[in-house]
Every structure is written in structure tokens, then in C-alpha cells.
Design an enzyme around this catalytic site. Structure first.
Site, mmCIF file in Angstrom:
data_model
loop_
_atom_site.group_PDB
_atom_site.id
_atom_site.type_symbol
_atom_site.label_atom_id
_atom_site.label_comp_id
_atom_site.label_asym_id
_atom_site.label_seq_id
_atom_site.Cartn_x
_atom_site.Cartn_y
_atom_site.Cartn_z
ATOM 1 N N ARG A 198 0.851 -1.182 0.000
ATOM 2 C CA ARG A 198 0.000 0.000 0.000
ATOM 3 C C ARG A 198 0.893 1.241 0.000
ATOM 4 O O ARG A 198 2.047 1.189 0.431
ATOM 5 C CB ARG A 198 -0.902 0.024 1.231
ATOM 6 C CG ARG A 198 -1.878 -1.135 1.328
ATOM 7 C CD ARG A 198 -2.613 -1.098 2.665
ATOM 8 N NE ARG A 198 -3.619 -2.147 2.764
ATOM 9 C CZ ARG A 198 -3.389 -3.381 3.213
ATOM 10 N NH1 ARG A 198 -2.157 -3.728 3.605
ATOM 11 N NH2 ARG A 198 -4.370 -4.271 3.275
ATOM 12 N N LYS A 245 -0.737 0.032 15.050
ATOM 13 C CA LYS A 245 -1.278 -0.536 16.295
ATOM 14 C C LYS A 245 -2.446 -1.468 16.015
ATOM 15 O O LYS A 245 -3.388 -1.116 15.316
ATOM 16 C CB LYS A 245 -1.723 0.597 17.217
ATOM 17 C CG LYS A 245 -2.169 0.102 18.586
ATOM 18 C CD LYS A 245 -2.440 1.254 19.517
ATOM 19 C CE LYS A 245 -3.684 2.006 19.141
ATOM 20 N NZ LYS A 245 -4.048 3.023 20.151
ATOM 21 N N HIS A 258 -1.958 2.872 -5.955
ATOM 22 C CA HIS A 258 -2.755 1.684 -5.650
ATOM 23 C C HIS A 258 -3.007 0.852 -6.906
ATOM 24 O O HIS A 258 -3.258 -0.361 -6.802
ATOM 25 C CB HIS A 258 -4.076 2.088 -4.991
ATOM 26 C CG HIS A 258 -4.490 1.166 -3.888
ATOM 27 N ND1 HIS A 258 -3.743 0.978 -2.744
ATOM 28 C CD2 HIS A 258 -5.567 0.344 -3.756
ATOM 29 C CE1 HIS A 258 -4.351 0.106 -1.962
ATOM 30 N NE2 HIS A 258 -5.453 -0.310 -2.558
ATOM 31 N N ARG A 279 -0.440 -1.750 -6.955
ATOM 32 C CA ARG A 279 -0.782 -2.843 -6.027
ATOM 33 C C ARG A 279 -1.844 -3.744 -6.644
ATOM 34 O O ARG A 279 -1.738 -4.974 -6.570
ATOM 35 C CB ARG A 279 -1.267 -2.245 -4.707
ATOM 36 C CG ARG A 279 -1.790 -3.267 -3.681
ATOM 37 C CD ARG A 279 -2.062 -2.551 -2.370
ATOM 38 N NE ARG A 279 -3.027 -3.225 -1.529
ATOM 39 C CZ ARG A 279 -2.724 -4.143 -0.603
ATOM 40 N NH1 ARG A 279 -1.470 -4.515 -0.445
ATOM 41 N NH2 ARG A 279 -3.662 -4.685 0.145
ATOM 42 N N HIS A 326 -4.501 -8.927 3.401
ATOM 43 C CA HIS A 326 -5.948 -8.840 3.623
ATOM 44 C C HIS A 326 -6.351 -9.731 4.794
ATOM 45 O O HIS A 326 -6.012 -10.914 4.816
ATOM 46 C CB HIS A 326 -6.710 -9.297 2.376
ATOM 47 C CG HIS A 326 -6.651 -8.319 1.248
ATOM 48 N ND1 HIS A 326 -6.906 -8.664 -0.056
ATOM 49 C CD2 HIS A 326 -6.372 -6.980 1.235
ATOM 50 C CE1 HIS A 326 -6.790 -7.596 -0.828
ATOM 51 N NE2 HIS A 326 -6.468 -6.573 -0.066
ATOM 52 N N TYR A 340 -10.177 -9.824 -7.086
ATOM 53 C CA TYR A 340 -9.223 -10.047 -8.172
ATOM 54 C C TYR A 340 -9.598 -11.266 -9.002
ATOM 55 O O TYR A 340 -9.172 -11.383 -10.147
ATOM 56 C CB TYR A 340 -7.804 -10.159 -7.613
ATOM 57 C CG TYR A 340 -7.372 -8.875 -6.937
ATOM 58 C CD1 TYR A 340 -7.094 -7.741 -7.690
ATOM 59 C CD2 TYR A 340 -7.312 -8.774 -5.549
ATOM 60 C CE1 TYR A 340 -6.745 -6.553 -7.079
ATOM 61 C CE2 TYR A 340 -6.963 -7.586 -4.935
ATOM 62 C CZ TYR A 340 -6.683 -6.480 -5.706
ATOM 63 O OH TYR A 340 -6.346 -5.301 -5.101
#
Length: 304
Positions: free
Chosen positions: A147, A172, A241, A244, A267, A276
């Protein structure tokens, strides 16, 4: 309808939930629209609203051309408002709890085909610091499916050049991942890292820095990729993107391994990766339509 509850809810959003003014404004607009609808239906109180009223409101929005995403946002605002009313004793139940917006067809992401990707990425002058840096950036995104936020967030210690790996930190609460880096991306990274000491501030840990010596920002990466695409003659708008998406599509076309692509992309849910497979099927359908004699409509020219 007692509209003072909308004012109280806005104060709740501002003081307890500490939402920004633009977000609160969207809540107000959505709830005021719902209140106006309720007034048209001669409803005298918030507690008089039931599931049928909410469903009818959603149906009217759909007839007026509102997208499923917009209707979903409006329902989310209504649920949040009714949670507040229930807490304050002004309503007994949430009438929007079981109402779902209509499904909106998922838009397929744009991708480059392998030749377009090669035309965009090949030809950098590694002796030129900016070209070497940009080539390393875009090769890494396309090579490893990163990303934009991940690639600008990389630190020097995250890259294992000997084993050809990069450690991607997700922040986090999110799961980090280690992904392979391709030969071309490693070559570009080596070229950039030779220039980096002359650019980076002494304490800077970022892999990619700008002329000011600090970590490169996402907007700069986006602007320079669009500029590169224009220089290389790419006839459409290219964004990070898209690289990606192209990585995921090309990996899936070559391997057919959806689980592996899911892991590489990071993911959490495989349903996110399954988009995809739609891209791959779309490509196959286009090939079929062009090539199969029974797929062509009568009068269509034969393919050359």
C-alpha cells in the site's frame, strides 16, 4: 417530532465522541432529512418510528437515485442516533437495527497489463538520485503489493536485501507481514540506497526521503507517479494503488493461488482478495468473446 433531540445528539457527538465538525455535519444532514420524511408521514415522536417507516425511507432514497453507500451512511447515522435516544430514555428500540441498504455493485479496481507496467517502470537512470528513488518506490509497490502508506512508512531496517524480503508494519493492532521483493525492485533499491546518505538527515530512519531530508509524503509519491506516467505515454490516470492492484492481478493470473495472494496483500478477509478473481474472469471473458466463434455476434468481423 422534537427536533431538540438532534441538537442534543450533536452535542453528544462533539463532547463525548469528539467527532470532527465535517463528520457531525453529515450526521446532521442525514438526520434532518429523516426528520423531514417523518414529518411528511405525520409521525409525532421519535418513538413512533418503526422498521416499516425506515424501510420506506430507504426505498424512497433508492428510487431517487441514491447509491447504496449513501443509504448505508444514512442508516448508520440513524442507528447511532437511536442508540443515543435509547440511552436517554427517549426511545425503546432502534427501528433501523434490521434494515440494510441495497447492495451496490463493487467497482473493479483499475490495473495495468504486464506490458504497460514494464513500459512505466523500465528505463530509469539509476545514476540520477530522483529517478533511482522513484524507480525503487514504484518497483517495490509492484513487486511486493504494498500500500502507499506502507511503502512511505518503511524504515531502512525493514528491508532484508540479502534474503530479498521486506517487513511491512501495519500500525497498532494490525498484523505485520513479511513479503518477498523481486529482482528488479532489489536492483532499484540498491541504486537508491547508494544515493540516500547524501539526502537523508542524520537521524532519519525512512527508506524514502525527499530533498528536505525527511520521510517522503504520500502526495509527493502520487504526483510523481502521475508525472512519470505522462512522460512514459501511459494514456490513463495512474496512481500507486493501481500498481498494487496490478501486482495482485498478475500474481493471481499466474499462480491461481488466492490464499497466497491474500497473505501477500495483507488482507484480513479473503473476501477482499476475491475481487481479483472477478478481474481475472473479466479478462478471460474478453478473450473468449474475441476468440470463440460461437461468442461473436452475427456480422462481427473475424479476428485477425
Amino acid at each position: 417530532m422534537d427536533l431538540s433531540w438532534l441538537e442534543r445528539f450533536d452535542r453528544h457527538l462533539a463532547t463525548e465522541r469528539r467527532l470532527a465538525e465535517p463528520t457531525r455535519q453529515r450526521y446532521r444532514q442525514d438526520l434532518e432529512a429523516f426528520a423531514a420524511y417523518c414529518a411528511e408521514q405525520d409521525l409525532s415522536s421519535w418513538s413512533a418510528v418503526n422498521h416499516d417507516v425506515v424501510r420506506a425511507w430507504v426505498a424512497r432514497g433508492r428510487r431517487r437515485g441514491l447509491a447504496g453507500r449513501t443509504l448505508g451512511r444514512q442508516l448508520a447515522a440513524l442507528r447511532s442516533f437511536y442508540r443515543f435516544l435509547i440511552r436517554e430514555g427517549a426511545a425503546a428500540a432502534d427501528p433501523a437495527a434490521e434494515v440494510r441498504p441495497p447492495q451496490t455493485p463493487r467497482r473493479l479496481p483499475g490495473t495495468l497489463d504486464p506490458d504497460e507496467a514494464a513500459g512505466l517502470l523500465d528505463g530509469a537512470d539509476f545514476e540520477h538520485p530522483l529517478q533511482a528513488r522513484d524507480a525503487a518506490l514504484y518497483e517495490l509497490i509492484y513487486s511486493s503489493g504494498l500500500r502507499l502508506s506502507e511503502v512511505v512508512g518503511l524504515n531502512v531496517m525493514d528491508i532484508d536485501r540479502r534474503d530479498g524480503l521486506v517487513r511491512v508494519l501495519r500500525g497498532k493492532g494490525a498484523k505485520d507481514r513479511v513479503v518477498p521483493v523481486g529482482r528488479q525492485a532489489l536492483r532499484a533499491l540498491d541504486a537508491w540506497l547508494r544515493h540516500r546518505p547524501a539526502w537523508a538527515d542524520a537521524e532519519e530512519t525512512a527508506v524514502f526521503v525527499g530533498r528536505h531530508g525527511a520521510r517522503l509524503g504520500p502526495r509527493t509519491v502520487q504526483r510523481r507517479l502521475q508525472r512519470l506516467a505522462r512522460l512514459r505515454g501511459v494514456q490513463r490516470r495512474v496512481h500507486p494503488h493501481m500498481l498494487r492492484h496490478s501486482f495482485a492481478t498478475h500474481m493471481l493470473e499466474s499462480s491461481g493461488d488466492l490464499r497466497a495472494v491474500q497473505e501477500l496483500l495483507g488482507h484480513a478477509d479473503i473476501s477482499t482478495t476475491q475481487i481479483y478473481t472477478h478481474l481475472d474472469f473479466q479478462h478471460l471473458a474478453q478473450v473468449y468473446d474475441r476468440a470463440h466463434p460461437r461468442a461473436r455476434r452475427r456480422g462481427d468481423p473475424d479476428p485477425e
